[in-house]
Design an enzyme around this catalytic site. Structure first.
Site, PDB file in Angstrom:
ATOM      1  N   TYR A 128       0.886  -1.156   0.000  1.00 15.32           N
ATOM      2  CA  TYR A 128       0.000   0.000   0.000  1.00 15.32           C
ATOM      3  C   TYR A 128       0.927   1.209   0.000  1.00 15.32           C
ATOM      4  O   TYR A 128       1.856   1.292   0.804  1.00 15.32           O
ATOM      5  CB  TYR A 128      -0.872   0.072   1.257  1.00 15.32           C
ATOM      6  N   CYS A 131       1.419   2.912   3.433  1.00 19.38           N
ATOM      7  CA  CYS A 131       1.820   2.077   4.576  1.00 19.38           C
ATOM      8  C   CYS A 131       3.246   2.421   4.998  1.00 19.38           C
ATOM      9  O   CYS A 131       4.165   2.351   4.184  1.00 19.38           O
ATOM     10  CB  CYS A 131       1.716   0.607   4.183  1.00 19.38           C
ATOM     11  N   PHE A 133       5.332   0.762   6.791  1.00 19.24           N
ATOM     12  CA  PHE A 133       6.221  -0.395   6.688  1.00 19.24           C
ATOM     13  C   PHE A 133       6.652  -0.625   5.236  1.00 19.24           C
ATOM     14  O   PHE A 133       7.796  -0.995   4.969  1.00 19.24           O
ATOM     15  CB  PHE A 133       5.533  -1.635   7.264  1.00 19.24           C
ATOM     16  N   CYS A 134       5.737  -0.398   4.313  1.00 15.92           N
ATOM     17  CA  CYS A 134       6.090  -0.485   2.890  1.00 15.92           C
ATOM     18  C   CYS A 134       7.056   0.627   2.511  1.00 15.92           C
ATOM     19  O   CYS A 134       7.989   0.423   1.721  1.00 15.92           O
ATOM     20  CB  CYS A 134       4.832  -0.400   2.027  1.00 15.92           C
TER      21      CYS A 134
END
Length: 405
Positions: A128, A131, A133-134
């Protein structure tokens, strides 16, 4: 596809899903007319809701909405949530389908065909856009100049990862066969691979076995997947001495990588939805850019803004944040800058280390929002952040990656 369009599609879809969930719960609940029911149901819905907003702005309708909720108009409000979420979801799915068709035609890549032909791993990141973390993984890949392709996952249907038993993002596929889950595992294993490839001691599959998957139940009774050793690089003694000339460097890097995952990331949502004004402005932006009709736009903006504002309060309570959540963000960022000190450009010294990349990846998802502007104005992070932005955009770590090919 332009990343801003993807952000809006992801945001609208997640918010529409939250509104529909709240609506059904309000309609089905026998306690729909009791005081406090709305807050309870919104709390449950927050697990499925979006964790992003855009900009800041004025107020308006919210006081009447919240007062009607307190008065106990549960079934009427439930219909409003359901209608707003359903209509918004329809618009989002239609728009998202068009966007994904376009994405499949262009097959988004971060590097040119010529760069990909130089050899090395074929990397595909399922993500995403918004996101954190992404964003951490992208920061790592960009800094080291590792070519990769992006598959933007539809947050409603998630059909792009239906083949995976692991249902979260990011997921990194290597050479179309090896699946890497969890942002910190992805970063640690790839960094280990870049170093090991010089000595050809281990291949990536062997490295990945050093990060075993473990399932457990958290304090809310939900099953979670965790990975052992995910902040460790799997190096031999000589490699460790090369990467970390001073012993405390390794400990420091691991400490701040964990801090980014377990503390800093939890400050994003409460700051983005800090006020009703910010929530209203975010939905106004989504409605305007998403080309909602007047009815859909009304419910998406006003009902959605109220829902996400209340959800943000629950997140603030869960993580024991101050009433003014900006102060927690400012303190966290200033603690980070203080840990770097005045004698270093980065936590890693003259060059970013994995902690630098992790913190930068988390913070940059707020770019374009009032929370980001406030952070840059009221903390000492600006110079470090600008250096990090330049380092990733210029792929300044690519020399190490190329020497491993």
């Amino acid at each position: 596809m332009h990343c801003g369009t993807l952000c809006k599609a992801n945001m609208a879809a997640a918010c529409a899903r939250s509104l529909s969930k709240v609506g059904w719960d309000l309609l089905d609940s026998p306690a729909a007319h009791r005081p406090g029911t709305l807050s309870y149901l919104l709390g449950n819905a927050s697990a499925h809701g979006s964790r992003r907003a855009y900009s800041t702005g004025g107020t308006g309708f919210r006081s009447k909405l919240l007062s009607s909720a307190r008065a106990g108009g549960g079934r009427v409000l439930g219909c409003a949530f359901l209608l707003g979420g359903g209509l918004g979801l329809y618009q989002t799915l239609k728009r998202s389908a068009q966007q994904h068709l376009a994405a499949e035609e262009t097959n988004v890549s971060r590097f040119s065909t010529e760069e990909r032909s130089r050899g090395g791993l074929k990397l595909t990141l399922y993500q995403y856009k918004t996101c954190p973390f992404c964003s951490k993984v992208r920061a790592f890949l960009d800094y080291y100049g590792l070519p990769y392709e992006i598959v933007e996952v539809n947050p409603v249907m998630r059909k792009e990862i239906k083949w995976s038993a692991y249902r979260k993002v990011p997921i990194l596929m290597v050479d179309g066969e090896l699946q890497l889950n969890d942002s910190s595992v992805i970063i640690s294993s790839l960094k280990t691979h870049l170093i090991n490839k010089m000595s050809r001691e281990k291949n990536l599959s062997e490295i990945l076995r050093c990060y075993p998957e473990m399932k457990s139940t958290n304090d809310r009774g939900k099953e979670v997947t965790e990975y052992n050793n995910k902040y460790w690089l799997m190096l031999n003694e000589n490699e460790t001495a090369t990467v970390y000339p001073k012993k405390e460097m390794q400990t420091e890097e691991m400490k701040w990588r964990k801090w980014a995952d377990e503390w800093l990331v939890h400050l994003i949502s409460p700051n983005v939805y800090r006020t009703t004004g910010e929530a209203l402005a975010s939905f106004d932006y989504i409605v305007r850019e998403g080309k909602f009709g007047s009815v859909e736009g009304f419910f998406a903006k006003y009902v959605g803004a109220a829902a996400m504002f209340l959800i943000s309060k629950r997140l603030k309570s869960r993580h024991n944040l101050q009433d003014d959540v900006r102060q927690d963000l400012y303190k966290a960022v200033n603690d980070w800058v203080s840990a770097i000190g005045k004698s270093r450009q980065f936590m890693g010294g003259d060059k970013p280390n994995l902690a630098d990349l992790a913190v930068f990846g988390v913070l940059r998802v707020m770019e374009g929002l009032q929370a980001f502007d406030d952070m840059m104005e009221n903390t000492k992070v600006k110079h470090w952040y600008n250096r990090m932005e330049k380092a990733t955009l210029n792929h300044e770590g690519s020399a190490a990656a190329k020497s491993s090919h």
